[in-house]
Design a protein around this motif. Structure first.
Motif, PDB file in Angstrom:
ATOM      1  N   LEU A  23       0.848  -1.193   0.000  1.00 55.01           N
ATOM      2  CA  LEU A  23       0.000   0.000   0.000  1.00 55.01           C
ATOM      3  C   LEU A  23       0.880   1.238   0.000  1.00 55.01           C
ATOM      4  CD1 LEU A  23      -2.567  -0.917   2.832  1.00 55.01           C
ATOM      5  CD2 LEU A  23      -3.009  -0.931   0.369  1.00 55.01           C
ATOM      6  N   HIS A  24       0.344   2.336  -0.517  1.00 55.87           N
ATOM      7  CA  HIS A  24       1.030   3.625  -0.402  1.00 55.87           C
ATOM      8  C   HIS A  24       0.565   4.292   0.890  1.00 55.87           C
ATOM      9  CE1 HIS A  24      -2.602   5.803  -1.699  1.00 55.87           C
ATOM     10  NE2 HIS A  24      -2.779   4.770  -2.523  1.00 55.87           N
ATOM     11  N   GLY A  25       1.228   5.361   1.270  1.00 54.40           N
ATOM     12  CA  GLY A  25       1.002   5.990   2.566  1.00 54.40           C
ATOM     13  C   GLY A  25      -0.446   6.332   2.871  1.00 54.40           C
ATOM     14  N   TYR A  26      -1.118   7.024   1.949  1.00 52.40           N
ATOM     15  CA  TYR A  26      -2.498   7.408   2.223  1.00 52.40           C
ATOM     16  C   TYR A  26      -3.385   6.174   2.364  1.00 52.40           C
ATOM     17  CZ  TYR A  26      -7.064   9.567   1.900  1.00 52.40           C
ATOM     18  OH  TYR A  26      -8.361   9.943   2.167  1.00 52.40           O
ATOM     19  N   ALA A  27      -3.127   5.136   1.592  1.00 54.12           N
ATOM     20  CA  ALA A  27      -3.912   3.903   1.688  1.00 54.12           C
ATOM     21  C   ALA A  27      -3.684   3.216   3.039  1.00 54.12           C
ATOM     22  CB  ALA A  27      -3.571   2.957   0.539  1.00 54.12           C
ATOM     23  N   ILE A  28      -2.487   3.339   3.592  1.00 51.24           N
ATOM     24  CA  ILE A  28      -2.204   2.793   4.923  1.00 51.24           C
ATOM     25  C   ILE A  28      -3.033   3.539   5.965  1.00 51.24           C
ATOM     26  CG2 ILE A  28      -0.446   2.512   6.711  1.00 51.24           C
ATOM     27  CD1 ILE A  28       1.599   2.172   4.375  1.00 51.24           C
ATOM     28  N   ILE A  29      -3.043   4.860   5.871  1.00 54.12           N
ATOM     29  CA  ILE A  29      -3.839   5.678   6.794  1.00 54.12           C
ATOM     30  C   ILE A  29      -5.306   5.283   6.704  1.00 54.12           C
ATOM     31  CG2 ILE A  29      -4.692   8.033   7.204  1.00 54.12           C
ATOM     32  CD1 ILE A  29      -1.864   9.011   6.327  1.00 54.12           C
ATOM     33  N   THR A  30      -5.806   5.135   5.491  1.00 52.03           N
ATOM     34  CA  THR A  30      -7.201   4.760   5.270  1.00 52.03           C
ATOM     35  C   THR A  30      -7.494   3.365   5.808  1.00 52.03           C
ATOM     36  OG1 THR A  30      -7.284   6.170   3.301  1.00 52.03           O
ATOM     37  CG2 THR A  30      -8.981   4.466   3.499  1.00 52.03           C
ATOM     38  N   ALA A  31      -6.588   2.424   5.591  1.00 48.30           N
ATOM     39  CA  ALA A  31      -6.792   1.050   6.073  1.00 48.30           C
ATOM     40  C   ALA A  31      -6.897   1.008   7.587  1.00 48.30           C
ATOM     41  CB  ALA A  31      -5.654   0.148   5.590  1.00 48.30           C
ATOM     42  N   VAL A  32      -6.021   1.729   8.276  1.00 47.73           N
ATOM     43  CA  VAL A  32      -6.059   1.747   9.743  1.00 47.73           C
ATOM     44  C   VAL A  32      -7.364   2.392  10.216  1.00 47.73           C
ATOM     45  CG1 VAL A  32      -4.989   2.729  11.821  1.00 47.73           C
ATOM     46  CG2 VAL A  32      -3.563   1.676  10.046  1.00 47.73           C
ATOM     47  N   GLN A  33      -7.748   3.478   9.569  1.00 52.06           N
ATOM     48  CA  GLN A  33      -8.979   4.152   9.960  1.00 52.06           C
ATOM     49  C   GLN A  33     -10.193   3.245   9.739  1.00 52.06           C
ATOM     50  OE1 GLN A  33      -9.729   7.869   7.980  1.00 52.06           O
ATOM     51  NE2 GLN A  33     -11.185   8.515   9.543  1.00 52.06           N
ATOM     52  N   GLU A  34     -10.259   2.584   8.598  1.00 51.30           N
ATOM     53  CA  GLU A  34     -11.391   1.704   8.308  1.00 51.30           C
ATOM     54  C   GLU A  34     -11.418   0.496   9.233  1.00 51.30           C
ATOM     55  OE1 GLU A  34     -11.156   0.785   4.135  1.00 51.30           O
ATOM     56  OE2 GLU A  34     -11.914   2.764   3.558  1.00 51.30           O
ATOM     57  N   ARG A  35     -10.252  -0.128   9.443  1.00 49.47           N
ATOM     58  CA  ARG A  35     -10.201  -1.323  10.300  1.00 49.47           C
ATOM     59  C   ARG A  35     -10.527  -1.002  11.749  1.00 49.47           C
ATOM     60  NH1 ARG A  35      -5.056  -4.892   8.399  1.00 49.47           N
ATOM     61  NH2 ARG A  35      -5.678  -6.067  10.243  1.00 49.47           N
ATOM     62  N   SER A  36     -10.320   0.247  12.159  1.00 53.66           N
ATOM     63  CA  SER A  36     -10.623   0.642  13.541  1.00 53.66           C
ATOM     64  C   SER A  36     -12.024   1.227  13.661  1.00 53.66           C
ATOM     65  CB  SER A  36      -9.590   1.654  14.041  1.00 53.66           C
ATOM     66  OG  SER A  36      -9.759   2.907  13.396  1.00 53.66           O
ATOM     67  N   GLY A  37     -12.801   1.164  12.604  1.00 55.42           N
ATOM     68  CA  GLY A  37     -14.145   1.739  12.650  1.00 55.42           C
ATOM     69  C   GLY A  37     -14.130   3.248  12.808  1.00 55.42           C
ATOM     70  N   ALA A  39     -12.045   4.924  14.675  1.00 52.24           N
ATOM     71  CA  ALA A  39     -11.525   5.341  15.984  1.00 52.24           C
ATOM     72  C   ALA A  39     -10.086   5.829  15.910  1.00 52.24           C
ATOM     73  CB  ALA A  39     -11.625   4.186  16.978  1.00 52.24           C
ATOM     74  N   LEU A  40      -9.309   5.313  14.965  1.00 48.29           N
ATOM     75  CA  LEU A  40      -7.897   5.699  14.842  1.00 48.29           C
ATOM     76  C   LEU A  40      -7.698   6.505  13.568  1.00 48.29           C
ATOM     77  CD1 LEU A  40      -6.207   2.320  15.804  1.00 48.29           C
ATOM     78  CD2 LEU A  40      -6.621   4.296  17.273  1.00 48.29           C
ATOM     79  N   GLU A  41      -7.176   7.699  13.735  1.00 52.08           N
ATOM     80  CA  GLU A  41      -6.871   8.550  12.591  1.00 52.08           C
ATOM     81  C   GLU A  41      -5.390   8.907  12.648  1.00 52.08           C
ATOM     82  OE1 GLU A  41      -9.460  11.855  11.889  1.00 52.08           O
ATOM     83  OE2 GLU A  41     -11.202  10.737  12.607  1.00 52.08           O
ATOM     84  N   LEU A  42      -4.618   8.293  11.777  1.00 55.83           N
ATOM     85  CA  LEU A  42      -3.180   8.566  11.731  1.00 55.83           C
ATOM     86  C   LEU A  42      -2.927   9.731  10.797  1.00 55.83           C
ATOM     87  CD1 LEU A  42      -1.842   4.910  11.440  1.00 55.83           C
ATOM     88  CD2 LEU A  42      -2.198   6.270  13.496  1.00 55.83           C
ATOM     89  N   ARG A  43      -1.873  10.456  11.070  1.00 53.46           N
ATOM     90  CA  ARG A  43      -1.492  11.591  10.228  1.00 53.46           C
ATOM     91  C   ARG A  43      -0.258  11.246   9.420  1.00 53.46           C
ATOM     92  NH1 ARG A  43      -2.576  16.703  14.194  1.00 53.46           N
ATOM     93  NH2 ARG A  43      -4.734  16.150  14.600  1.00 53.46           N
ATOM     94  N   ALA A  44      -0.173  11.832   8.247  1.00 50.13           N
ATOM     95  CA  ALA A  44       0.966  11.584   7.368  1.00 50.13           C
ATOM     96  C   ALA A  44       2.277  11.922   8.076  1.00 50.13           C
ATOM     97  CB  ALA A  44       0.827  12.392   6.083  1.00 50.13           C
ATOM     98  N   GLY A  45       2.295  12.998   8.839  1.00 51.95           N
ATOM     99  CA  GLY A  45       3.501  13.402   9.553  1.00 51.95           C
ATOM    100  C   GLY A  45       3.928  12.408  10.618  1.00 51.95           C
ATOM    101  N   THR A  46       3.018  11.527  10.989  1.00 50.32           N
ATOM    102  CA  THR A  46       3.321  10.491  11.971  1.00 50.32           C
ATOM    103  C   THR A  46       3.780   9.214  11.287  1.00 50.32           C
ATOM    104  OG1 THR A  46       1.638  11.371  13.463  1.00 50.32           O
ATOM    105  CG2 THR A  46       2.343   9.093  13.837  1.00 50.32           C
ATOM    106  N   ILE A  47       3.101   8.837  10.211  1.00 49.97           N
ATOM    107  CA  ILE A  47       3.404   7.520   9.639  1.00 49.97           C
ATOM    108  C   ILE A  47       4.646   7.498   8.762  1.00 49.97           C
ATOM    109  CG2 ILE A  47       0.981   6.824   9.737  1.00 49.97           C
ATOM    110  CD1 ILE A  47       1.281   6.716   6.551  1.00 49.97           C
ATOM    111  N   TYR A  48       4.923   8.566   8.013  1.00 57.53           N
ATOM    112  CA  TYR A  48       6.059   8.493   7.093  1.00 57.53           C
ATOM    113  C   TYR A  48       7.400   8.306   7.799  1.00 57.53           C
ATOM    114  CZ  TYR A  48       2.954   9.220   3.202  1.00 57.53           C
ATOM    115  OH  TYR A  48       1.963   9.053   2.280  1.00 57.53           O
ATOM    116  N   PRO A  49       7.675   9.011   8.878  1.00 59.99           N
ATOM    117  CA  PRO A  49       8.926   8.713   9.599  1.00 59.99           C
ATOM    118  C   PRO A  49       8.953   7.272  10.131  1.00 59.99           C
ATOM    119  CG  PRO A  49       8.051  10.836  10.295  1.00 59.99           C
ATOM    120  CD  PRO A  49       7.000  10.185   9.438  1.00 59.99           C
TER     121      PRO A  49
END
Length: 113
Positions: A23-37, A39-49
């Motif tokens: 997956l690319h970065g935005y798709a990872i953020i979306t996957a985590v958000q969807e799988r958590s219903g 509840a979890l919203e990750l930010r690009a500034g958090t996941i890329y590092p």
């Protein structure tokens, strides 16, 4: 959910999001958000590092993918990343069992409910 709640569990969340394939970065953020219903919203500034760090550790491999005029970096698990995910899941189970035994002592082994 508070951003601090994810701290310490980000690696496991990212590895789990990539378990089913690259997956690319935005798709990872979306996957985590969807799988958590939601509840979890990750930010690009958090996941890329974190993704770069996991790649340096050998848990991920990345490559560039072109989509139309745009290029994006896709990440996928390595064999070491799959083992790391297994370790993260085992650590999560131990953590939740320990917290559960404090917050809900009636569920501790050997305690009658």
């Amino acid at each position: 959910m508070k951003a601090d709640t994810v701290r310490g569990h980000l690696d496991g969340l990212l590895l789990a999001a990539l378990e089913s394939g690259p997956l690319h970065g935005y798709a990872i953020i979306t996957a985590v958000q969807e799988r958590s219903g939601g509840a979890l919203e990750l930010r690009a500034g958090t996941i890329y590092p974190a993704l770069k760090r996991l790649e340096r550790l050998g848990f991920l491999h990345s490559s560039w993918e072109s989509v139309g005029e745009r290029r994006r970096r896709c990440y996928e698990l390595t064999d070491a990343g799959r083992r790391g995910l297994d370790d993260e899941r085992a650590a999560w189970r131990r953590f939740t069992a320990a917290i559960g035994s404090v917050l809900d002592p009636a569920t501790r082994p050997g305690i009658a409910t």
